[in-house]
Design a protein around this motif. Sequence first.
Motif, PDB file in Angstrom:
ATOM      1  N   GLU A  57       0.829  -1.205   0.000  1.00 32.60           N
ATOM      2  CA  GLU A  57       0.000   0.000   0.000  1.00 32.60           C
ATOM      3  C   GLU A  57       0.868   1.261   0.000  1.00 32.60           C
ATOM      4  O   GLU A  57       2.066   1.218   0.265  1.00 32.60           O
ATOM      5  CB  GLU A  57      -0.911   0.008   1.237  1.00 32.60           C
ATOM      6  N   ALA A  58       0.244   2.385  -0.277  1.00 33.67           N
ATOM      7  CA  ALA A  58       0.936   3.674  -0.193  1.00 33.67           C
ATOM      8  C   ALA A  58       1.369   3.937   1.245  1.00 33.67           C
ATOM      9  O   ALA A  58       0.749   3.454   2.194  1.00 33.67           O
ATOM     10  CB  ALA A  58       0.013   4.798  -0.677  1.00 33.67           C
ATOM     11  N   GLU A  59       2.439   4.718   1.422  1.00 31.96           N
ATOM     12  CA  GLU A  59       2.937   4.953   2.779  1.00 31.96           C
ATOM     13  C   GLU A  59       1.952   5.733   3.637  1.00 31.96           C
ATOM     14  O   GLU A  59       1.961   5.609   4.865  1.00 31.96           O
ATOM     15  CB  GLU A  59       4.284   5.662   2.734  1.00 31.96           C
ATOM     16  N   LEU A  60       1.108   6.557   3.046  1.00 31.77           N
ATOM     17  CA  LEU A  60       0.030   7.232   3.770  1.00 31.77           C
ATOM     18  C   LEU A  60      -1.269   6.936   3.033  1.00 31.77           C
ATOM     19  O   LEU A  60      -1.510   7.465   1.945  1.00 31.77           O
ATOM     20  CB  LEU A  60       0.276   8.745   3.843  1.00 31.77           C
ATOM     21  N   GLY A  61      -2.080   6.077   3.595  1.00 28.96           N
ATOM     22  CA  GLY A  61      -3.331   5.687   2.957  1.00 28.96           C
ATOM     23  C   GLY A  61      -4.270   5.050   3.952  1.00 28.96           C
ATOM     24  O   GLY A  61      -3.936   4.884   5.133  1.00 28.96           O
ATOM     25  N   PRO A  62      -5.453   4.666   3.516  1.00 30.59           N
ATOM     26  CA  PRO A  62      -6.469   4.160   4.441  1.00 30.59           C
ATOM     27  C   PRO A  62      -6.249   2.727   4.915  1.00 30.59           C
ATOM     28  O   PRO A  62      -6.819   2.331   5.926  1.00 30.59           O
ATOM     29  CB  PRO A  62      -7.762   4.256   3.620  1.00 30.59           C
ATOM     30  N   GLU A  63      -5.456   1.951   4.205  1.00 26.29           N
ATOM     31  CA  GLU A  63      -5.311   0.539   4.543  1.00 26.29           C
ATOM     32  C   GLU A  63      -4.098   0.302   5.436  1.00 26.29           C
ATOM     33  O   GLU A  63      -3.030   0.866   5.210  1.00 26.29           O
ATOM     34  CB  GLU A  63      -5.170  -0.298   3.258  1.00 26.29           C
ATOM     35  N   GLU A  64      -4.272  -0.562   6.456  1.00 24.03           N
ATOM     36  CA  GLU A  64      -3.115  -1.010   7.225  1.00 24.03           C
ATOM     37  C   GLU A  64      -2.316  -1.957   6.353  1.00 24.03           C
ATOM     38  O   GLU A  64      -2.852  -2.875   5.740  1.00 24.03           O
ATOM     39  CB  GLU A  64      -3.552  -1.721   8.507  1.00 24.03           C
ATOM     40  N   SER A  65      -1.033  -1.741   6.264  1.00 22.01           N
ATOM     41  CA  SER A  65      -0.216  -2.490   5.325  1.00 22.01           C
ATOM     42  C   SER A  65       0.749  -3.416   6.041  1.00 22.01           C
ATOM     43  O   SER A  65       1.073  -3.223   7.214  1.00 22.01           O
ATOM     44  CB  SER A  65       0.565  -1.515   4.430  1.00 22.01           C
ATOM     45  N   HIS A  66       1.192  -4.427   5.326  1.00 23.48           N
ATOM     46  CA  HIS A  66       2.241  -5.339   5.787  1.00 23.48           C
ATOM     47  C   HIS A  66       3.290  -5.477   4.698  1.00 23.48           C
ATOM     48  O   HIS A  66       3.053  -5.130   3.534  1.00 23.48           O
ATOM     49  CB  HIS A  66       1.655  -6.722   6.101  1.00 23.48           C
ATOM     50  N   ILE A  67       4.452  -5.985   5.080  1.00 19.14           N
ATOM     51  CA  ILE A  67       5.457  -6.369   4.096  1.00 19.14           C
ATOM     52  C   ILE A  67       5.281  -7.861   3.865  1.00 19.14           C
ATOM     53  O   ILE A  67       5.800  -8.694   4.610  1.00 19.14           O
ATOM     54  CB  ILE A  67       6.885  -6.048   4.579  1.00 19.14           C
ATOM     55  N   ASP A  68       4.483  -8.195   2.896  1.00 20.85           N
ATOM     56  CA  ASP A  68       4.261  -9.596   2.565  1.00 20.85           C
ATOM     57  C   ASP A  68       5.407 -10.088   1.683  1.00 20.85           C
ATOM     58  O   ASP A  68       5.907  -9.352   0.829  1.00 20.85           O
ATOM     59  CB  ASP A  68       2.924  -9.765   1.834  1.00 20.85           C
ATOM     60  N   PHE A  69       5.810 -11.319   1.901  1.00 16.98           N
ATOM     61  CA  PHE A  69       6.905 -11.856   1.099  1.00 16.98           C
ATOM     62  C   PHE A  69       6.704 -13.350   0.871  1.00 16.98           C
ATOM     63  O   PHE A  69       6.111 -14.053   1.694  1.00 16.98           O
ATOM     64  CB  PHE A  69       8.254 -11.606   1.786  1.00 16.98           C
ATOM     65  N   ASP A  70       7.174 -13.809  -0.258  1.00 10.53           N
ATOM     66  CA  ASP A  70       7.164 -15.224  -0.609  1.00 10.53           C
ATOM     67  C   ASP A  70       8.482 -15.831  -0.129  1.00 10.53           C
ATOM     68  O   ASP A  70       9.553 -15.413  -0.596  1.00 10.53           O
ATOM     69  CB  ASP A  70       7.020 -15.376  -2.124  1.00 10.53           C
ATOM     70  N   PRO A  71       8.452 -16.782   0.805  1.00 11.18           N
ATOM     71  CA  PRO A  71       9.710 -17.377   1.293  1.00 11.18           C
ATOM     72  C   PRO A  71      10.591 -17.925   0.183  1.00 11.18           C
ATOM     73  O   PRO A  71      11.827 -17.944   0.318  1.00 11.18           O
ATOM     74  CB  PRO A  71       9.223 -18.482   2.231  1.00 11.18           C
ATOM     75  N   ASP A  72       9.970 -18.335  -0.928  1.00  3.20           N
ATOM     76  CA  ASP A  72      10.781 -18.845  -2.042  1.00  3.20           C
ATOM     77  C   ASP A  72      11.680 -17.770  -2.633  1.00  3.20           C
ATOM     78  O   ASP A  72      12.722 -18.071  -3.222  1.00  3.20           O
ATOM     79  CB  ASP A  72       9.874 -19.414  -3.137  1.00  3.20           C
TER      80      ASP A  72
END
Length: 355
Positions: A57-72
């Motif tokens: 997500e944008a750094e300032l926006g309505p959604e709570e964001s995560h750093i999602d990552f693929d372990p592969d």
Amino acid sequence: MFSFRTTPVGDQLDKALIDGKVGVFCTQNCWDPSEEKYLYDIFRERGNLEQIFCPAEAELGPEESHIDFDPDKLKGLNAVVVEIQDAGSRYFNFTTDVLRLMNALNSMGEDSPSLYIVDHPNPAGRTVEGTMPAVDRDIWTPMVAHRHGLTLGELCHLYYNEIDAKYPLHIISATVSSAGRTVMPWAIAPSSDLPGLFSCNLYSGGALWKDTTITPGIGTARPYEYIGAPFIKPGKAEGIPAPEGVLMRPCTFVPAFGLYEGEKCFGYQIILLPGAEYHSLLHTIQLMKYFSERYSQFIFSDAFFARVADPVIEACLKGEITFDIVQEHIKAEEQKWIRKAKRFVLYDNAPYRIK
């Protein structure tokens, strides 16, 4: 292998950073003001940047964001360099993402890349609040106090030992980067719901409102300073709990998003007077008891007590024990956490509790 380093990450001579394949795990806080570029630009210019893991997500926006990552995507990397701004509380989404990353690296065994943490000062300071989880908790809650008083590097140092990790961990001191020396930790917002100077001091208790029917001002310009709901009738602030050094100003607000989006909410602004040492968790517990005794519409969600993860705090909020009991319980647990955390402190000042 663990090391604590006192030269900037760009000056490190490790083969993994100079010639190896590098992944950068970061937020907007990895910007270097002296070079006016981001952390990943170092490795892009060297030609060995392999992956960037960052919020969707944008750094300032309505959604709570995560750093999602693929372990592969971690496979084949020689180094993962992390730079985020922690907020000082165990709820903070990007910090829990870093701990997930550490677990993922640990599961890779001998194939794991080395982990480098570019450390930053803790914007919530060295103050400690609350307890370590004592019961089953949600997957996002690490075994640390509600407000832990450590830097991200120190927290990772502690967690590295707790999971008995075997991959190399290197902490780059918060004092050697130009960002750590010249940019206040809240100058670049750690996340969209922590926009300013006071946010992190209110977050360790204030974040718990998100699992209730009262909003902590999410969707306003001052989250965690404002609390309210359409059903609150503040009138005068007489009788509402207010510790020394704290004012409770009756107010109204309309969230632009989140709970009660577009609805007029009534409630209070929490105003911290200059020099006040504010225990956000204890004050939040007091306020929740106050509202639960006055409004049938005030409800805890199913996730609330899993996030608190403490049966004594739960009993207090359910009216089974008095506030003074939970206050003494939290005092003892804070002392226990400080004893544990001190073994992993990397800087001259140590965590402390509010007397």
